[in-house]
Design a protein around this motif. Structure first.
Motif, PDB file in Angstrom:
ATOM      1  N   ASN A   1      26.666  40.289  25.635  1.00 29.45           N
ATOM      2  CA  ASN A   1      26.072  40.735  24.443  1.00 29.45           C
ATOM      3  C   ASN A   1      25.144  41.397  24.233  1.00 29.45           C
ATOM      4  O   ASN A   1      25.018  42.228  23.210  1.00 29.45           O
ATOM      5  N   LEU A   2      23.972  41.590  25.135  1.00 30.69           N
ATOM      6  CA  LEU A   2      22.851  42.418  25.022  1.00 30.69           C
ATOM      7  C   LEU A   2      23.070  43.869  25.276  1.00 30.69           C
ATOM      8  O   LEU A   2      22.183  44.902  25.200  1.00 30.69           O
ATOM      9  N   ILE A   3      24.214  43.940  26.070  1.00 28.71           N
ATOM     10  CA  ILE A   3      24.578  45.250  26.913  1.00 28.71           C
ATOM     11  C   ILE A   3      26.038  45.722  26.495  1.00 28.71           C
ATOM     12  O   ILE A   3      26.819  45.683  27.375  1.00 28.71           O
ATOM     13  N   PRO A   4      26.281  46.017  25.356  1.00 27.67           N
ATOM     14  CA  PRO A   4      27.894  46.289  24.941  1.00 27.67           C
ATOM     15  C   PRO A   4      28.232  47.384  25.650  1.00 27.67           C
ATOM     16  O   PRO A   4      29.573  47.717  25.536  1.00 27.67           O
ATOM     17  N   THR A   5      27.677  48.246  26.242  1.00 24.74           N
ATOM     18  CA  THR A   5      28.004  49.421  26.691  1.00 24.74           C
ATOM     19  C   THR A   5      28.541  49.315  28.520  1.00 24.74           C
ATOM     20  O   THR A   5      28.908  50.126  29.030  1.00 24.74           O
ATOM     21  N   TRP A   6      28.351  48.054  28.746  1.00 24.45           N
ATOM     22  CA  TRP A   6      28.928  47.658  29.938  1.00 24.45           C
ATOM     23  C   TRP A   6      30.137  46.730  29.961  1.00 24.45           C
ATOM     24  O   TRP A   6      30.228  46.169  29.064  1.00 24.45           O
ATOM     25  N   MET A   7      31.085  47.096  30.656  1.00 19.30           N
ATOM     26  CA  MET A   7      32.338  46.165  30.856  1.00 19.30           C
ATOM     27  C   MET A   7      32.436  45.752  32.376  1.00 19.30           C
ATOM     28  O   MET A   7      32.260  46.244  33.215  1.00 19.30           O
ATOM     29  N   PHE A   8      33.029  44.452  32.327  1.00 20.80           N
ATOM     30  CA  PHE A   8      33.036  43.893  33.716  1.00 20.80           C
ATOM     31  C   PHE A   8      34.553  43.434  33.992  1.00 20.80           C
ATOM     32  O   PHE A   8      35.124  42.906  33.045  1.00 20.80           O
ATOM     33  N   GLY A   9      35.054  43.225  35.374  1.00 19.60           N
ATOM     34  CA  GLY A   9      36.020  42.894  35.803  1.00 19.60           C
ATOM     35  C   GLY A   9      35.964  42.105  36.830  1.00 19.60           C
ATOM     36  O   GLY A   9      34.922  42.210  37.689  1.00 19.60           O
ATOM     37  N   PRO A  10      37.066  41.143  37.115  1.00 15.62           N
ATOM     38  CA  PRO A  10      36.958  40.419  38.474  1.00 15.62           C
ATOM     39  C   PRO A  10      37.247  41.193  39.725  1.00 15.62           C
ATOM     40  O   PRO A  10      38.065  42.114  39.572  1.00 15.62           O
ATOM     41  N   TYR A  11      36.820  40.736  40.875  1.00 13.69           N
ATOM     42  CA  TYR A  11      36.850  41.255  42.034  1.00 13.69           C
ATOM     43  C   TYR A  11      38.399  40.863  42.388  1.00 13.69           C
ATOM     44  O   TYR A  11      38.656  39.692  42.480  1.00 13.69           O
ATOM     45  N   PHE A  12      39.303  41.912  43.067  1.00 12.12           N
ATOM     46  CA  PHE A  12      40.618  41.456  43.272  1.00 12.12           C
ATOM     47  C   PHE A  12      40.405  41.130  44.843  1.00 12.12           C
ATOM     48  O   PHE A  12      40.478  42.009  45.700  1.00 12.12           O
ATOM     49  N   GLY A  13      40.356  39.699  45.326  1.00  9.07           N
ATOM     50  CA  GLY A  13      40.360  39.213  46.562  1.00  9.07           C
ATOM     51  C   GLY A  13      41.639  38.361  46.865  1.00  9.07           C
ATOM     52  O   GLY A  13      42.585  38.572  46.205  1.00  9.07           O
ATOM     53  N   ALA A  14      41.209  37.364  47.637  1.00  9.05           N
ATOM     54  CA  ALA A  14      42.537  37.001  48.150  1.00  9.05           C
ATOM     55  C   ALA A  14      43.334  35.935  46.917  1.00  9.05           C
ATOM     56  O   ALA A  14      44.652  35.888  46.890  1.00  9.05           O
ATOM     57  N   ASP A  15      42.561  35.398  45.977  1.00  7.61           N
ATOM     58  CA  ASP A  15      43.042  34.734  44.948  1.00  7.61           C
ATOM     59  C   ASP A  15      43.940  35.434  43.984  1.00  7.61           C
ATOM     60  O   ASP A  15      45.269  35.334  43.661  1.00  7.61           O
ATOM     61  N   ALA A  16      43.448  36.763  43.680  1.00  5.00           N
ATOM     62  CA  ALA A  16      44.259  37.665  42.762  1.00  5.00           C
ATOM     63  C   ALA A  16      45.438  38.323  43.592  1.00  5.00           C
ATOM     64  O   ALA A  16      46.604  38.312  43.127  1.00  5.00           O
ATOM     65  N   GLN A  17      45.347  38.353  44.802  1.00  4.62           N
ATOM     66  CA  GLN A  17      46.670  38.778  45.772  1.00  4.62           C
ATOM     67  C   GLN A  17      47.607  37.936  45.842  1.00  4.62           C
ATOM     68  O   GLN A  17      48.683  38.002  45.723  1.00  4.62           O
ATOM     69  N   ASN A  18      47.131  36.615  45.951  1.00  3.09           N
ATOM     70  CA  ASN A  18      48.063  35.309  45.951  1.00  3.09           C
ATOM     71  C   ASN A  18      48.882  35.152  44.527  1.00  3.09           C
ATOM     72  O   ASN A  18      50.092  34.938  44.703  1.00  3.09           O
ATOM     73  N   LEU A  19      48.153  35.465  43.618  1.00  2.01           N
ATOM     74  CA  LEU A  19      48.626  35.589  42.122  1.00  2.01           C
ATOM     75  C   LEU A  19      49.932  36.413  41.990  1.00  2.01           C
ATOM     76  O   LEU A  19      51.004  36.463  41.464  1.00  2.01           O
ATOM     77  N   TYR A  20      49.326  37.932  42.510  1.00  3.52           N
ATOM     78  CA  TYR A  20      50.482  39.043  42.529  1.00  3.52           C
ATOM     79  C   TYR A  20      51.628  38.446  43.276  1.00  3.52           C
ATOM     80  O   TYR A  20      52.785  38.913  42.801  1.00  3.52           O
ATOM     81  N   ASN A  21      51.606  38.047  44.454  1.00  7.92           N
ATOM     82  CA  ASN A  21      52.776  37.582  45.542  1.00  7.92           C
ATOM     83  C   ASN A  21      53.381  36.628  44.715  1.00  7.92           C
ATOM     84  O   ASN A  21      54.517  36.843  44.654  1.00  7.92           O
ATOM     85  N   LEU A  22      52.895  35.582  44.022  1.00  9.27           N
ATOM     86  CA  LEU A  22      53.751  34.684  43.363  1.00  9.27           C
ATOM     87  C   LEU A  22      54.329  35.238  42.295  1.00  9.27           C
ATOM     88  O   LEU A  22      55.729  34.855  41.978  1.00  9.27           O
ATOM     89  N   ALA A  23      53.753  36.237  41.224  1.00 14.72           N
ATOM     90  CA  ALA A  23      54.496  36.612  40.321  1.00 14.72           C
ATOM     91  C   ALA A  23      55.752  37.752  40.863  1.00 14.72           C
ATOM     92  O   ALA A  23      56.673  37.587  40.239  1.00 14.72           O
ATOM     93  N   GLN A  24      55.224  38.488  41.718  1.00 16.14           N
ATOM     94  CA  GLN A  24      56.493  39.461  42.134  1.00 16.14           C
ATOM     95  C   GLN A  24      57.811  38.611  42.730  1.00 16.14           C
ATOM     96  O   GLN A  24      58.676  39.449  42.882  1.00 16.14           O
ATOM     97  N   ALA A  25      57.465  37.582  43.163  1.00 15.63           N
ATOM     98  CA  ALA A  25      58.543  36.913  43.813  1.00 15.63           C
ATOM     99  C   ALA A  25      59.424  36.067  42.748  1.00 15.63           C
ATOM    100  O   ALA A  25      60.537  35.436  43.067  1.00 15.63           O
ATOM    101  N   LEU A  26      58.952  36.040  41.609  1.00 17.15           N
ATOM    102  CA  LEU A  26      59.722  35.262  40.635  1.00 17.15           C
ATOM    103  C   LEU A  26      60.985  36.089  40.067  1.00 17.15           C
ATOM    104  O   LEU A  26      60.891  37.189  40.063  1.00 17.15           O
TER     105      LEU A  26
END
Length: 301
Positions: free
Chosen positions: A276-301
């Motif tokens: 809230n004090l630095i509105p000019t910055w945006m942050f995103g999650p680092y795509f590691g093993a958990d994001a990869q497992n989610l992607y693999n789960l989704a694309q198999a559906l």
């Protein structure tokens, strides 16, 4: 999950709620039609943007991942948030995500990715689930154009998030996936194309972020982009970028190795939260093993 992390999630959810539940939001009816017909042009235009969660820096302890610099040199020609006029694949692979949240119509952003089922959209975790419940009436509208859906309105047949977001809505794992149904006998990426996706990539990189911010000064009618050098987030284990995008941009893709000529890149994060004090910055999650497992789960559906 430690106490400071719980405070972060609680505050982020509370602030997101206060924005989504604004009086201007249009309530969803008790008896709802199929998502693709429910989302009329007027409902899409009036959907309230689900804001990227905003957090207070003094409420959490800084956590910088080891082995990477906390700050890096900027991209030669950074952009903090302008309309994308370059064309290319991103115009059709990126789009708005619409859904009903706590009886209100709301919106985020997302992007179609290469997948086995040709039907997978990657977005933020809070764009599919927030405050303990998954959203309903979820659709993806690629190349959204001020209430128009030039490539159709694609209904979700499944929405998923990482185990950590599923369990406690941990901002470090704010990643979601939407698997859409076929439309007119065709699969999503056969119609709009797809961007590549990768995991465990370098944290410091030249990247482009896209989304459909709908909170002031934006209005949700245009695809907006930011570009710059990423750096380690200090309130999470994610990464950051200079970017002015606002509510509604949540879930929009972050690309490395992005080509302005072709509008293609490799998706390695998504718009997640702001400080809230630095509105000019945006942050995103680092795509590691958990994001990869989610992607693999989704694309198999």
């Amino acid at each position: 999950m430690n106490r400071t992390a719980r405070k972060l999630v609680t505050l982020a959810s509370a602030l997101a709620l206060s924005l989504v539940a604004a009086p201007a939001a249009q309530s969803a009816p008790a008896a709802q039609s199929a998502p693709e017909t429910y989302w009329t042009p007027d409902r899409m235009r009036s959907a309230v943007p689900l804001d990227a969660p905003t957090v207070s820096p003094w409420r959490v302890r800084a956590t910088v991942p080891t082995g990477e610099p906390a700050t890096v040199a900027p991209l030669a020609f950074p952009n903090g948030g302008s309309a994308w006029t370059g064309g290319g694949a991103v115009v059709t692979t990126a789009g708005r995500v619409f859904f009903t949240y706590q009886g209100r119509n709301a919106s985020c952003s997302g992007n179609a990715v290469t997948s086995t089922n040709k039907s997978t959209v990657i977005t933020a975790g809070h764009c599919v689930k927030l405050d303990g419940a998954y959203h309903t009436n979820v659709v993806f509208v690629p190349a959204y154009d001020n209430g128009n859906a030039p490539y159709g309105t694609w209904s979700a047949r499944a929405t998923k998030s990482t185990p950590q977001w599923e369990a406690t809505e941990d901002i470090n794992f704010d990643v979601g996936a939407i698997v859409v149904s076929q439309l007119n006998g065709q699969s999503l990426t056969d119609v709009v194309g797809a961007q590549g996706i990768a995991f465990n990539q370098p944290r410091a990189d030249n990247m482009y972020a896209f989304g459909y911010p709908a909170a002031s000064p934006y209005d949700g009618t245009k695809l907006i982009y930011c570009s710059g050098r990423t750096f380690n987030a200090f309130l999470s284990t994610g990464i950051g970028m200079t970017c002015n995008m606002t509510g509604g941009a949540s879930g929009g893709p972050w690309f490395r190795a992005f080509s302005e000529a072709t509008g293609t890149g490799t998706l390695t994060s998504v718009n997640s939260y702001k400080i809230n004090l630095i509105p000019t910055w945006m942050f995103g999650p680092y795509f590691g093993a958990d994001a990869q497992n989610l992607y693999n789960l989704a694309q198999a559906l």
